[in-house]
Motif scaffolding. Sequence first.
Motif, PDB file in Angstrom:
ATOM      1  N   LYS A 183      20.923  -5.603  -0.202  1.00 46.10           N
ATOM      2  CA  LYS A 183      19.854  -5.416  -1.178  1.00 46.10           C
ATOM      3  C   LYS A 183      18.631  -6.263  -0.872  1.00 46.10           C
ATOM      4  O   LYS A 183      17.495  -5.790  -0.993  1.00 46.10           O
ATOM      5  N   ASN A 184      18.822  -7.524  -0.464  1.00 45.20           N
ATOM      6  CA  ASN A 184      17.665  -8.392  -0.213  1.00 45.20           C
ATOM      7  C   ASN A 184      16.822  -7.893   0.957  1.00 45.20           C
ATOM      8  O   ASN A 184      15.593  -8.011   0.949  1.00 45.20           O
ATOM      9  N   ILE A 185      17.464  -7.292   1.949  1.00 45.73           N
ATOM     10  CA  ILE A 185      16.721  -6.737   3.084  1.00 45.73           C
ATOM     11  C   ILE A 185      15.969  -5.477   2.654  1.00 45.73           C
ATOM     12  O   ILE A 185      14.831  -5.249   3.054  1.00 45.73           O
ATOM     13  N   LYS A 186      16.623  -4.661   1.819  1.00 45.68           N
ATOM     14  CA  LYS A 186      15.951  -3.457   1.305  1.00 45.68           C
ATOM     15  C   LYS A 186      14.716  -3.828   0.488  1.00 45.68           C
ATOM     16  O   LYS A 186      13.664  -3.178   0.603  1.00 45.68           O
ATOM     17  N   LEU A 187      14.822  -4.874  -0.316  1.00 48.77           N
ATOM     18  CA  LEU A 187      13.666  -5.324  -1.095  1.00 48.77           C
ATOM     19  C   LEU A 187      12.528  -5.739  -0.178  1.00 48.77           C
ATOM     20  O   LEU A 187      11.360  -5.419  -0.425  1.00 48.77           O
ATOM     21  N   LEU A 188      12.870  -6.455   0.898  1.00 50.00           N
ATOM     22  CA  LEU A 188      11.850  -6.896   1.853  1.00 50.00           C
ATOM     23  C   LEU A 188      11.173  -5.705   2.525  1.00 50.00           C
ATOM     24  O   LEU A 188       9.941  -5.677   2.680  1.00 50.00           O
ATOM     25  N   ILE A 189      11.965  -4.713   2.907  1.00 47.65           N
ATOM     26  CA  ILE A 189      11.417  -3.522   3.559  1.00 47.65           C
ATOM     27  C   ILE A 189      10.442  -2.801   2.636  1.00 47.65           C
ATOM     28  O   ILE A 189       9.346  -2.406   3.051  1.00 47.65           O
ATOM     29  N   TRP A 190      10.829  -2.640   1.369  1.00 52.75           N
ATOM     30  CA  TRP A 190       9.961  -1.942   0.431  1.00 52.75           C
ATOM     31  C   TRP A 190       8.721  -2.758   0.078  1.00 52.75           C
ATOM     32  O   TRP A 190       7.656  -2.198  -0.193  1.00 52.75           O
ATOM     33  N   GLU A 191       8.839  -4.082   0.093  1.00 53.05           N
ATOM     34  CA  GLU A 191       7.663  -4.923  -0.135  1.00 53.05           C
ATOM     35  C   GLU A 191       6.666  -4.776   1.013  1.00 53.05           C
ATOM     36  O   GLU A 191       5.452  -4.697   0.790  1.00 53.05           O
ATOM     37  N   LEU A 192       7.175  -4.746   2.235  1.00 51.23           N
ATOM     38  CA  LEU A 192       6.299  -4.540   3.395  1.00 51.23           C
ATOM     39  C   LEU A 192       5.645  -3.164   3.328  1.00 51.23           C
ATOM     40  O   LEU A 192       4.449  -3.020   3.612  1.00 51.23           O
ATOM     41  N   HIS A 193       6.428  -2.168   2.958  1.00 49.65           N
ATOM     42  CA  HIS A 193       5.895  -0.815   2.832  1.00 49.65           C
ATOM     43  C   HIS A 193       4.765  -0.781   1.804  1.00 49.65           C
ATOM     44  O   HIS A 193       3.694  -0.214   2.047  1.00 49.65           O
ATOM     45  N   ALA A 194       4.985  -1.414   0.657  1.00 53.98           N
ATOM     46  CA  ALA A 194       3.966  -1.446  -0.388  1.00 53.98           C
ATOM     47  C   ALA A 194       2.710  -2.180   0.081  1.00 53.98           C
ATOM     48  O   ALA A 194       1.587  -1.787  -0.256  1.00 53.98           O
ATOM     49  N   THR A 195       2.895  -3.223   0.881  1.00 53.80           N
ATOM     50  CA  THR A 195       1.749  -3.978   1.391  1.00 53.80           C
ATOM     51  C   THR A 195       0.885  -3.122   2.302  1.00 53.80           C
ATOM     52  O   THR A 195      -0.353  -3.172   2.236  1.00 53.80           O
ATOM     53  N   PHE A 196       1.519  -2.323   3.150  1.00 54.31           N
ATOM     54  CA  PHE A 196       0.750  -1.435   4.026  1.00 54.31           C
ATOM     55  C   PHE A 196       0.036  -0.345   3.231  1.00 54.31           C
ATOM     56  O   PHE A 196      -1.059   0.079   3.605  1.00 54.31           O
ATOM     57  N   VAL A 197       0.648   0.106   2.136  1.00 51.24           N
ATOM     58  CA  VAL A 197      -0.032   1.052   1.245  1.00 51.24           C
ATOM     59  C   VAL A 197      -1.292   0.404   0.674  1.00 51.24           C
ATOM     60  O   VAL A 197      -2.374   1.005   0.647  1.00 51.24           O
ATOM     61  N   LEU A 198      -1.150  -0.828   0.211  1.00 53.55           N
ATOM     62  CA  LEU A 198      -2.279  -1.563  -0.359  1.00 53.55           C
ATOM     63  C   LEU A 198      -3.395  -1.737   0.678  1.00 53.55           C
ATOM     64  O   LEU A 198      -4.577  -1.555   0.366  1.00 53.55           O
ATOM     65  N   ILE A 199      -3.021  -2.079   1.906  1.00 54.26           N
ATOM     66  CA  ILE A 199      -4.017  -2.232   2.974  1.00 54.26           C
ATOM     67  C   ILE A 199      -4.756  -0.914   3.203  1.00 54.26           C
ATOM     68  O   ILE A 199      -5.984  -0.897   3.381  1.00 54.26           O
ATOM     69  N   MET A 200      -4.025   0.191   3.200  1.00 54.08           N
ATOM     70  CA  MET A 200      -4.660   1.500   3.385  1.00 54.08           C
ATOM     71  C   MET A 200      -5.685   1.768   2.294  1.00 54.08           C
ATOM     72  O   MET A 200      -6.800   2.215   2.571  1.00 54.08           O
ATOM     73  N   TYR A 201      -5.334   1.478   1.046  1.00 54.80           N
ATOM     74  CA  TYR A 201      -6.270   1.691  -0.056  1.00 54.80           C
ATOM     75  C   TYR A 201      -7.519   0.828   0.099  1.00 54.80           C
ATOM     76  O   TYR A 201      -8.628   1.262  -0.226  1.00 54.80           O
ATOM     77  N   LEU A 202      -7.348  -0.397   0.591  1.00 49.78           N
ATOM     78  CA  LEU A 202      -8.502  -1.272   0.797  1.00 49.78           C
ATOM     79  C   LEU A 202      -9.395  -0.757   1.922  1.00 49.78           C
ATOM     80  O   LEU A 202     -10.624  -0.896   1.865  1.00 49.78           O
ATOM     81  N   PHE A 203      -8.786  -0.147   2.932  1.00 51.39           N
ATOM     82  CA  PHE A 203      -9.574   0.498   3.988  1.00 51.39           C
ATOM     83  C   PHE A 203     -10.398   1.640   3.402  1.00 51.39           C
ATOM     84  O   PHE A 203     -11.567   1.826   3.761  1.00 51.39           O
ATOM     85  N   PHE A 204      -9.791   2.411   2.500  1.00 48.28           N
ATOM     86  CA  PHE A 204     -10.517   3.513   1.866  1.00 48.28           C
ATOM     87  C   PHE A 204     -11.675   2.987   1.015  1.00 48.28           C
ATOM     88  O   PHE A 204     -12.761   3.573   1.004  1.00 48.28           O
ATOM     89  N   LEU A 205     -11.442   1.896   0.323  1.00 47.81           N
ATOM     90  CA  LEU A 205     -12.519   1.272  -0.461  1.00 47.81           C
ATOM     91  C   LEU A 205     -13.658   0.859   0.457  1.00 47.81           C
ATOM     92  O   LEU A 205     -14.833   1.080   0.131  1.00 47.81           O
ATOM     93  N   ARG A 206     -13.307   0.277   1.589  1.00 50.04           N
ATOM     94  CA  ARG A 206     -14.345  -0.133   2.561  1.00 50.04           C
ATOM     95  C   ARG A 206     -15.137   1.075   3.045  1.00 50.04           C
ATOM     96  O   ARG A 206     -16.365   1.001   3.207  1.00 50.04           O
ATOM     97  N   ALA A 207     -14.465   2.196   3.257  1.00 52.66           N
ATOM     98  CA  ALA A 207     -15.151   3.417   3.694  1.00 52.66           C
ATOM     99  C   ALA A 207     -16.133   3.900   2.639  1.00 52.66           C
ATOM    100  O   ALA A 207     -17.268   4.287   2.955  1.00 52.66           O
ATOM    101  N   ILE A 208     -15.709   3.878   1.376  1.00 46.15           N
ATOM    102  CA  ILE A 208     -16.574   4.343   0.285  1.00 46.15           C
ATOM    103  C   ILE A 208     -17.789   3.441   0.127  1.00 46.15           C
ATOM    104  O   ILE A 208     -18.920   3.922  -0.015  1.00 46.15           O
TER     105      ILE A 208
END
Length: 215
Positions: A183-208
Amino acid sequence: MASFFYIYVGYVVPASTLIPVVAGFIFYDRINKPLRALLIYLCGAFVVNVVATIMALNNQNNLLLLHLYTIFELVTVLFYYLHAFADKRASYWITVIMIAFTLLCILNMFVQTVYRFNTYTRPLEAIIIIVFSGIYLSRQNNVAHRDPTTTSGRWVASGFLVYFCSSLFQFIFSNVVSATVPKNIKLLIWELHATFVLIMYLFFLRAIMNEQRQR
């Protein structure tokens, strides 16, 4: 750690979708057609994130939502590239891929069932978006030095590449990870996944923000 995970993954990152969405609507008259098309993807992602969070809080299996979201995501991202490329040949292939991928996803709902991660179609979706993003960047590589307005498109394509490249193997092995990883590894994987989602959204903000300044 678990409480941080649920707040960050369940609330912070889904809410961050609103950052580029709000900016996009504030500057709607000052952004180009591709970025307006991108807002469709972002609004849909926000709605799906909210519904998925509500279902998770009620202990409901939300994997059917993921199967449907995979179709929506691919179609809306390619709809963005339909406008970004503005090319008849590209438009033809984008339309063909949209239709074929949708049919494939519907078929996969019976092959893998809607109660498991769609580890066949989700990675394929990622590869398609990676390919289109790479082609867009290669086309714009020389143009960007002469036309600063292409910078917004480069930010969007880079955002897609950051997220889908980082998540590709997670998409492939989601069912294996879900069944075998602690479970602790799964939590880490999903946290990393969420972080990359957040980075993508910030890239989109920069584009706008870049696009509205150019106008």
